[in-house]
Scaffold this active site. Sequence first.
Site, mmCIF file in Angstrom:
data_model
loop_
_atom_site.group_PDB
_atom_site.id
_atom_site.type_symbol
_atom_site.label_atom_id
_atom_site.label_comp_id
_atom_site.label_asym_id
_atom_site.label_seq_id
_atom_site.Cartn_x
_atom_site.Cartn_y
_atom_site.Cartn_z
ATOM 1 N N PRO A 2 0.829 -1.208 0.000
ATOM 2 C CA PRO A 2 0.000 0.000 0.000
ATOM 3 C C PRO A 2 0.867 1.263 0.000
ATOM 4 C CG PRO A 2 -0.327 -1.314 2.009
ATOM 5 C CD PRO A 2 0.770 -1.950 1.239
ATOM 6 N N GLU A 3 0.632 2.118 -0.961
ATOM 7 C CA GLU A 3 1.350 3.391 -1.016
ATOM 8 C C GLU A 3 0.371 4.524 -0.723
ATOM 9 O OE1 GLU A 3 4.373 4.347 -3.644
ATOM 10 O OE2 GLU A 3 4.952 2.297 -4.098
#
Length: 279
Positions: A2-3
Amino acid sequence: MPELPEVESICREISPCLSGAKILDVNVLLPRILRSGDAASAIGREILSVRRRAKFIDLALDGGVSLVFHLGMTGQLLWDYTESLEDRYVRAILITNNGRLSFRDVRTLGGIWVVHPEQKFWDKLGPDPFSAGFSADYLQESLAGRSSAIKLNLLDQSIVGGIGNIYASEILFRAEIHPLASSCTLKAAVCVKIVEETRRTLQSAIESSGTTFRDFRLSDGREGEFAEFLQVYGRGNQPCRKCGTLIVRIVQAQRSTYFCPTCQPLNNRNRPPAAKRKR
Ligand SMILES: [Zn+2]
């Protein structure tokens, strides 16, 4: 992993469930997932707001206390996840009067912090990419004296908070900057371009990440919309979508970087330091 766009989507998704809710219990199933603070000090407090700071999820509680989550590589925040007690990868459960938030993390590189106002938890974090603080002038000043490659500095959370490995490659492709370009040689106009493309890339990822996030949560559907969004990342030896040149993969600080050698030329002004060229 997850960014920033995924974390932003998660915040938007859980905010209506959590804002205004009261914490009844914090059930930490894996003690080391609680990185600092005492979970009990969050009990009985109201959640005032949910916001993203860089790649952190910050639940502001009454009394100035924050409950902070970082998803690491594989972390997920699942609202009213019915199998949370049977799922051995659920590391903590936040029980509120409105429902349960389960923190699931297979590789346990994520974490939870209970932060009190006197702690300087956020001090080392650079400005958010969408904040006024992340300006071209600020970027150029931050890069002064740093001859290291621009891609590595975009990943430095003390310069700008929230850019991860995937989007660093994507931003540099869109800004037409070679990832090995020496940071301190970048002209003001180039810094303007990097700031603009950082915001544009992350914004469009946020807009399409409703789907990305759902796919990501199901962990089997990351293809599709997200893969179409990516211009260079994960596309080694495939033709550039702009010019047809084959995308090149290199390794910087043990992590993959992808770029198009035609769209992102390394001109003489932006040559990397000699030590980097040898690799
Ligand atoms: Zn190209």
